[in-house]
Design an enzyme around this catalytic site. Structure first.
Site, short mmCIF file in Angstrom:
data_model
loop_
_atom_site.label_atom_id
_atom_site.label_comp_id
_atom_site.label_asym_id
_atom_site.label_seq_id
_atom_site.Cartn_x
_atom_site.Cartn_y
_atom_site.Cartn_z
N TYR A 102 36.45 0.90 9.15
CA TYR A 102 37.30 1.41 10.23
C TYR A 102 37.25 0.46 11.43
O TYR A 102 38.28 0.17 12.05
CB TYR A 102 36.85 2.81 10.63
CG TYR A 102 37.72 3.45 11.69
CD1 TYR A 102 39.00 3.89 11.39
CD2 TYR A 102 37.24 3.61 12.99
CE1 TYR A 102 39.80 4.48 12.36
CE2 TYR A 102 38.03 4.21 13.96
CZ TYR A 102 39.31 4.64 13.65
OH TYR A 102 40.10 5.22 14.61
N VAL A 139 39.40 12.21 19.56
CA VAL A 139 40.32 13.35 19.63
C VAL A 139 40.05 14.37 18.53
O VAL A 139 39.87 14.01 17.36
CB VAL A 139 41.78 12.85 19.58
CG1 VAL A 139 42.75 14.01 19.63
CG2 VAL A 139 42.05 11.87 20.72
#
Length: 191
Positions: A102, A139
């Site tokens: 990632y 988030v």
């Protein structure tokens, strides 16, 4: 990250391939399709991450390649493919890539932002196009149930870059709408 079992390694390899295919090459394909359609004063906002800060890459040699002021899209894609090759060869850690696909994908997104901005600054100056990358925060979503930042909070820096009053070009913007030095030695710890 994986431990030395064939099953864990295969899962890591699949995750690396999927992450790079989606987060970097997917963005690249969409961008290449839309760049010719951009009009004067357009703004491009690439969603990166705190994981996309250059300091997340262990190797200083690789950091210098990703941050080169002469890096091209083709060279960037080659670097990303070198990472996938290192994962396949189980040498990603020793080769300085680390163990987080990632991070590599988001570092590539941030680097692509700089490459595109340099292109617009030199080849399409009259168009006044801004390309920036943003870390929207950790988030809380269906995909990330442990996030500590609301969707509305995560949208704020993206909207700030897309329609807000700013002159940012080729920058890395933090979740609080501040400019962060992508080339810095450490990832910011701001909340």
């Amino acid at each position: 990250m994986y431990t030395e079992t064939p099953e864990n390694y295969n899962n890591f390899l699949t995750q690396a391939e999927d992450t790079i295919a989606t987060d970097y090459f997917g963005l690249l394909r969409v961008s290449e399709a839309f760049l010719p359609l951009l009009r004067k004063d357009a703004r491009i906002v690439n969603v990166s991450s705190s994981a996309g800060h250059l300091s997340r890459l262990p190797s200083t040699d690789l950091r210098s390649k990703f941050s080169s002021n002469t890096l091209t899209v083709s060279q960037l894609s080659d670097l990303v493919n070198q990472y996938l090759k290192a994962v396949k060869n189980k040498t990603n850690k020793e080769d300085g890539w680390g163990e987080r696909s990632y991070s590599i994908a988001k570092i590539a997104v941030s680097a692509l932002t700089r490459v595109y901005q340099r292109y617009f600054n030199t080849e399409k100056v009259d168009m006044n196009i801004a390309v920036n990358s943003v870390h929207p925060g950790y988030v809380l979503t269906d995909l990330n149930p442990t996030g500590d930042w609301s969707i509305e909070e995560g949208a704020k820096p993206i909207l700030y870059l897309a329609i807000g009053e700013n002159n940012h070009k080729g920058l890395y913007i933090w979740k609080d709408c501040s400019v962060v030095d992508w080339l810095g030695e450490t990832t910011p710890q701001r909340h």
